[in-house]
Write a protein that holds these residues in place. Structure first.
Motif, PDB file in Angstrom:
ATOM      1  N   CYS A   1       0.822  -1.212   0.000  1.00  0.00           N
ATOM      2  CA  CYS A   1       0.000   0.000   0.000  1.00  0.00           C
ATOM      3  C   CYS A   1       0.855   1.260   0.000  1.00  0.00           C
ATOM      4  O   CYS A   1       0.547   2.232  -0.686  1.00  0.00           O
ATOM      5  CB  CYS A   1      -0.949   0.012   1.195  1.00  0.00           C
ATOM      6  SG  CYS A   1      -2.291  -1.187   1.070  1.00  0.00           S
TER       7      CYS A   1
ATOM      8  N   ARG B   1       2.201   1.959  -3.378  1.00  0.00           N
ATOM      9  CA  ARG B   1       1.210   2.534  -4.296  1.00  0.00           C
ATOM     10  C   ARG B   1       1.139   4.054  -4.191  1.00  0.00           C
ATOM     11  O   ARG B   1       0.773   4.723  -5.145  1.00  0.00           O
ATOM     12  CB  ARG B   1      -0.159   1.911  -4.061  1.00  0.00           C
ATOM     13  CG  ARG B   1      -0.198   0.500  -4.581  1.00  0.00           C
ATOM     14  CD  ARG B   1      -1.558  -0.090  -4.383  1.00  0.00           C
ATOM     15  NE  ARG B   1      -1.499  -1.512  -4.632  1.00  0.00           N
ATOM     16  CZ  ARG B   1      -2.404  -2.178  -5.307  1.00  0.00           C
ATOM     17  NH1 ARG B   1      -3.444  -1.568  -5.803  1.00  0.00           N
ATOM     18  NH2 ARG B   1      -2.280  -3.460  -5.482  1.00  0.00           N
TER      19      ARG B   1
ATOM     20  N   GLN C   1       1.210   5.328  -7.759  1.00  0.00           N
ATOM     21  CA  GLN C   1      -0.104   5.666  -8.297  1.00  0.00           C
ATOM     22  C   GLN C   1      -0.739   6.885  -7.659  1.00  0.00           C
ATOM     23  O   GLN C   1      -1.856   7.224  -8.007  1.00  0.00           O
ATOM     24  CB  GLN C   1      -1.070   4.488  -8.097  1.00  0.00           C
ATOM     25  CG  GLN C   1      -0.626   3.225  -8.765  1.00  0.00           C
ATOM     26  CD  GLN C   1      -1.548   2.073  -8.394  1.00  0.00           C
ATOM     27  OE1 GLN C   1      -2.409   2.181  -7.545  1.00  0.00           O
ATOM     28  NE2 GLN C   1      -1.354   0.950  -9.057  1.00  0.00           N
TER      29      GLN C   1
ATOM     30  N   MET D   1      -4.356   8.171  -3.995  1.00  0.00           N
ATOM     31  CA  MET D   1      -5.599   7.468  -4.307  1.00  0.00           C
ATOM     32  C   MET D   1      -5.343   5.971  -4.492  1.00  0.00           C
ATOM     33  O   MET D   1      -6.144   5.139  -4.087  1.00  0.00           O
ATOM     34  CB  MET D   1      -6.264   8.053  -5.562  1.00  0.00           C
ATOM     35  CG  MET D   1      -7.652   7.498  -5.811  1.00  0.00           C
ATOM     36  SD  MET D   1      -8.739   7.611  -4.375  1.00  0.00           S
ATOM     37  CE  MET D   1      -9.236   9.289  -4.484  1.00  0.00           C
ATOM     38  N   GLY D   2      -4.199   5.610  -5.067  1.00  0.00           N
ATOM     39  CA  GLY D   2      -3.852   4.199  -5.224  1.00  0.00           C
ATOM     40  C   GLY D   2      -3.682   3.522  -3.871  1.00  0.00           C
ATOM     41  O   GLY D   2      -4.107   2.387  -3.671  1.00  0.00           O
TER      42      GLY D   2
ATOM     43  N   LYS E   1      -5.138   4.487  -1.090  1.00  0.00           N
ATOM     44  CA  LYS E   1      -6.478   4.395  -0.495  1.00  0.00           C
ATOM     45  C   LYS E   1      -7.220   3.182  -1.030  1.00  0.00           C
ATOM     46  O   LYS E   1      -7.866   2.456  -0.269  1.00  0.00           O
ATOM     47  CB  LYS E   1      -7.277   5.668  -0.766  1.00  0.00           C
ATOM     48  CG  LYS E   1      -6.830   6.841   0.059  1.00  0.00           C
ATOM     49  CD  LYS E   1      -7.639   8.077  -0.285  1.00  0.00           C
ATOM     50  CE  LYS E   1      -7.092   9.284   0.442  1.00  0.00           C
ATOM     51  NZ  LYS E   1      -7.792  10.506   0.061  1.00  0.00           N
ATOM     52  N   ARG E   2      -7.130   2.959  -2.336  1.00  0.00           N
ATOM     53  CA  ARG E   2      -7.786   1.781  -2.909  1.00  0.00           C
ATOM     54  C   ARG E   2      -7.220   0.499  -2.306  1.00  0.00           C
ATOM     55  O   ARG E   2      -7.950  -0.435  -2.007  1.00  0.00           O
ATOM     56  CB  ARG E   2      -7.629   1.772  -4.433  1.00  0.00           C
ATOM     57  CG  ARG E   2      -8.594   2.703  -5.141  1.00  0.00           C
ATOM     58  CD  ARG E   2      -8.624   2.443  -6.641  1.00  0.00           C
ATOM     59  NE  ARG E   2      -7.354   2.719  -7.300  1.00  0.00           N
ATOM     60  CZ  ARG E   2      -7.004   3.910  -7.789  1.00  0.00           C
ATOM     61  NH1 ARG E   2      -7.826   4.920  -7.718  1.00  0.00           N
ATOM     62  NH2 ARG E   2      -5.846   4.071  -8.373  1.00  0.00           N
ATOM     63  N   CYS E   3      -5.916   0.463  -2.118  1.00  0.00           N
ATOM     64  CA  CYS E   3      -5.265  -0.704  -1.518  1.00  0.00           C
ATOM     65  C   CYS E   3      -5.769  -0.912  -0.090  1.00  0.00           C
ATOM     66  O   CYS E   3      -6.099  -2.025   0.306  1.00  0.00           O
ATOM     67  CB  CYS E   3      -3.749  -0.504  -1.532  1.00  0.00           C
ATOM     68  SG  CYS E   3      -2.803  -1.877  -0.848  1.00  0.00           S
TER      69      CYS E   3
ATOM     70  N   TYR F   1      -8.621   0.176   1.226  1.00  0.00           N
ATOM     71  CA  TYR F   1     -10.021  -0.256   1.168  1.00  0.00           C
ATOM     72  C   TYR F   1     -10.121  -1.745   0.849  1.00  0.00           C
ATOM     73  O   TYR F   1     -10.907  -2.466   1.445  1.00  0.00           O
ATOM     74  CB  TYR F   1     -10.815   0.544   0.132  1.00  0.00           C
ATOM     75  CG  TYR F   1     -11.076   1.978   0.509  1.00  0.00           C
ATOM     76  CD1 TYR F   1     -11.416   2.343   1.814  1.00  0.00           C
ATOM     77  CD2 TYR F   1     -10.994   2.982  -0.437  1.00  0.00           C
ATOM     78  CE1 TYR F   1     -11.646   3.658   2.159  1.00  0.00           C
ATOM     79  CE2 TYR F   1     -11.236   4.310  -0.099  1.00  0.00           C
ATOM     80  CZ  TYR F   1     -11.558   4.643   1.204  1.00  0.00           C
ATOM     81  OH  TYR F   1     -11.798   5.938   1.537  1.00  0.00           O
ATOM     82  N   HIS F   2      -9.299  -2.185  -0.092  1.00  0.00           N
ATOM     83  CA  HIS F   2      -9.296  -3.599  -0.476  1.00  0.00           C
ATOM     84  C   HIS F   2      -8.932  -4.481   0.726  1.00  0.00           C
ATOM     85  O   HIS F   2      -9.596  -5.480   1.007  1.00  0.00           O
ATOM     86  CB  HIS F   2      -8.329  -3.819  -1.636  1.00  0.00           C
ATOM     87  CG  HIS F   2      -8.146  -5.255  -1.998  1.00  0.00           C
ATOM     88  ND1 HIS F   2      -9.103  -5.988  -2.671  1.00  0.00           N
ATOM     89  CD2 HIS F   2      -7.113  -6.101  -1.765  1.00  0.00           C
ATOM     90  CE1 HIS F   2      -8.665  -7.222  -2.835  1.00  0.00           C
ATOM     91  NE2 HIS F   2      -7.456  -7.315  -2.295  1.00  0.00           N
TER      92      HIS F   2
ATOM     93  N   HIS G   1      -9.147  -3.667   3.864  1.00  0.00           N
ATOM     94  CA  HIS G   1     -10.210  -3.544   4.858  1.00  0.00           C
ATOM     95  C   HIS G   1     -11.364  -4.495   4.527  1.00  0.00           C
ATOM     96  O   HIS G   1     -11.902  -5.165   5.403  1.00  0.00           O
ATOM     97  CB  HIS G   1     -10.723  -2.105   4.937  1.00  0.00           C
ATOM     98  CG  HIS G   1     -11.897  -1.960   5.841  1.00  0.00           C
ATOM     99  ND1 HIS G   1     -13.196  -1.997   5.376  1.00  0.00           N
ATOM    100  CD2 HIS G   1     -11.973  -1.812   7.179  1.00  0.00           C
ATOM    101  CE1 HIS G   1     -14.021  -1.869   6.398  1.00  0.00           C
ATOM    102  NE2 HIS G   1     -13.308  -1.754   7.500  1.00  0.00           N
ATOM    103  N   ASN G   2     -11.745  -4.550   3.266  1.00  0.00           N
ATOM    104  CA  ASN G   2     -12.831  -5.446   2.862  1.00  0.00           C
ATOM    105  C   ASN G   2     -12.464  -6.909   3.098  1.00  0.00           C
ATOM    106  O   ASN G   2     -13.324  -7.714   3.451  1.00  0.00           O
ATOM    107  CB  ASN G   2     -13.202  -5.223   1.396  1.00  0.00           C
ATOM    108  CG  ASN G   2     -13.935  -3.914   1.204  1.00  0.00           C
ATOM    109  OD1 ASN G   2     -14.535  -3.384   2.135  1.00  0.00           O
ATOM    110  ND2 ASN G   2     -13.850  -3.371   0.004  1.00  0.00           N
TER     111      ASN G   2
END
Length: 154
Positions: free
Chosen positions: A31, A34, A38, A41-42, A44-46, A48-49, A51-52
């Motif tokens: 993360c 990224r 990236q 934002m990259g 953050k997406r990592c 979130y992934h 976290h899910n």
């Protein structure tokens, strides 16, 4: 490293060797990487992934430091530490300075990748410091290299 230390000491009256910082394990290091590749934002997406997948954000604050690399025979840090400790090589003119304590909580053994004072990332990627992280080591440089007391005065 013994030969390297002998060469350095042939050119300098004193050598200070700093220990390595702990690496971030896979997920977190990925993360942080990224952010560099990236944008935030990259990262953050990592996050979130992850976290899910895990249903919590513990991985952001509970990053196991693992074993101290300096204690593992054969590691570069172990070799550096041994060379400095070997008086026939260092002649008392070399010093090894630990840095692990600046990045690992001694009570929990968790890495602290976010600086608690600036709230910024201390790592550039999984095993390199950001500017904020490097500032943690500044006091050690002042004390061990520049023979200062570690305060901010020049």
């Amino acid at each position: 490293f013994e030969n390297d230390l002998r060469i350095m000491l042939s050119y300098a009256p004193r050598v200070v060797v700093f220990g390595d910082v702990p690496s971030l394990p896979g997920d977190y290091g990925e993360c942080v990487e990224r952010v560099k590749l990236q944008s935030p934002m990259g990262a953050k997406r990592c996050i979130y992934h992850l976290h899910n997948q895990r249903k919590n954000l513990d991985f952001l604050t509970r990053i196991e430091a693992g074993e101290d690399e300096a204690l593992r025979p054969g590691s570069p840090e172990h070799a550096m530490k041994a060379a400095v400790a070997n008086q026939s090589v260092s002649e008392g003119r070399a010093e090894f300075v630990e840095t692990r304590h600046l990045f690992v909580n001694s009570e929990t053994n968790f890495v602290t990748p976010i600086d608690p004072f600036t709230m910024s990332l201390a790592y550039w990627d999984d095993d390199h410091l950001s500017t904020s992280g490097a500032l943690r080591v500044e006091r050690l440089l002042r004390v061990h290299v520049f023979n200062r007391d570690g305060t901010n005065e020049c």
